[in-house]
Design an enzyme around this catalytic site. Structure first.
Site, short mmCIF file in Angstrom:
data_model
loop_
_atom_site.label_atom_id
_atom_site.label_comp_id
_atom_site.label_asym_id
_atom_site.label_seq_id
_atom_site.Cartn_x
_atom_site.Cartn_y
_atom_site.Cartn_z
N ARG A 30 -0.82 3.59 -7.91
CA ARG A 30 -0.21 3.18 -6.64
C ARG A 30 -1.29 2.75 -5.64
NH1 ARG A 30 4.82 3.48 -7.56
NH2 ARG A 30 5.67 5.21 -8.75
N ASP A 31 -1.00 1.66 -4.93
CA ASP A 31 -1.89 1.17 -3.88
C ASP A 31 -1.88 2.18 -2.73
OD1 ASP A 31 -2.79 -0.41 -1.46
OD2 ASP A 31 -2.94 -1.97 -3.00
N ILE A 32 -3.05 2.45 -2.16
CA ILE A 32 -3.10 3.42 -1.06
C ILE A 32 -2.63 2.83 0.27
CG2 ILE A 32 -4.91 4.83 -2.14
CD1 ILE A 32 -6.88 3.52 -0.10
N ASN A 86 -5.54 -11.67 -6.36
CA ASN A 86 -6.37 -12.27 -5.33
C ASN A 86 -7.75 -12.47 -5.95
OD1 ASN A 86 -4.30 -11.99 -3.40
ND2 ASN A 86 -4.93 -9.90 -2.95
N GLU A 94 -10.63 -7.99 -2.15
CA GLU A 94 -11.42 -7.01 -1.42
C GLU A 94 -12.22 -6.11 -2.35
OE1 GLU A 94 -8.68 -4.97 1.16
OE2 GLU A 94 -8.30 -6.77 2.34
N VAL A 95 -11.67 -5.81 -3.53
CA VAL A 95 -12.38 -5.02 -4.53
C VAL A 95 -12.67 -5.94 -5.69
CG1 VAL A 95 -12.24 -3.04 -6.10
CG2 VAL A 95 -11.21 -2.88 -3.81
N HIS A 99 -7.70 -7.07 -10.41
CA HIS A 99 -6.51 -6.23 -10.36
C HIS A 99 -5.29 -7.07 -10.02
CE1 HIS A 99 -8.46 -6.17 -6.40
NE2 HIS A 99 -7.27 -5.96 -5.84
N HIS A 101 -1.55 -7.00 -8.45
CA HIS A 101 -0.65 -6.25 -7.58
C HIS A 101 0.77 -6.47 -8.10
CE1 HIS A 101 -3.55 -5.83 -4.11
NE2 HIS A 101 -4.09 -6.86 -4.74
#
Length: 115
Positions: A30-32, A86, A94-95, A99, A101
């Site tokens: 899960r995304d924080i 992304n 950003e990371v 990944h 989403h």
């Protein structure tokens, strides 16, 4: 593993995450900072910086897509969902561990914000 990569550290168990799906080659958690009622990140266990790197490993790319589909089904996203990668700074990455989403659980609105 790259010891400074946030997601590599999650894979290694050094940083906690709410894992919802795991295979030998992928991890989904899960995304924080969720942007929808369901917001899960699906990553390859092996480090790939971005989609371009992942595309060079077709087996890993297929595993990520299969895991994303399994997550969508498991999460009950029968009304639809988005699968978003992304890539690069202009793409909003950003990371820098690729990944996907998996977002859904409610109408998501337009694909891009108006400029």
């Amino acid at each position: 593993m790259e010891n400074t990569c946030l997601f590599c550290r999650i894979v290694a168990g050094e940083i906690p995450a709410t894992v919802v799906h795991r295979t030998e080659t992928t991890l989904a958690f899960r995304d924080i900072d969720p942007k929808a009622p369901t917001h899960v990140l699906v990553i390859p266990v092996a480090h790939h910086a971005d989609v371009l790197s992942l595309a060079a490993d077709p087996s890993a790319a297929a595993d990520v897509l299969a895991a994303a589909a399994a997550v969508a089904e498991q999460e009950g996203l029968t009304g639809g969902f988005r699968l978003i990668f992304n890539t690069g700074p202009h793409g909003g990455q950003e990371v820098f561990h690729v990944h996907a989403h998996v977002v859904g659980g409610a109408p998501l609105g337009p694909m891009l914000a108006a400029r």
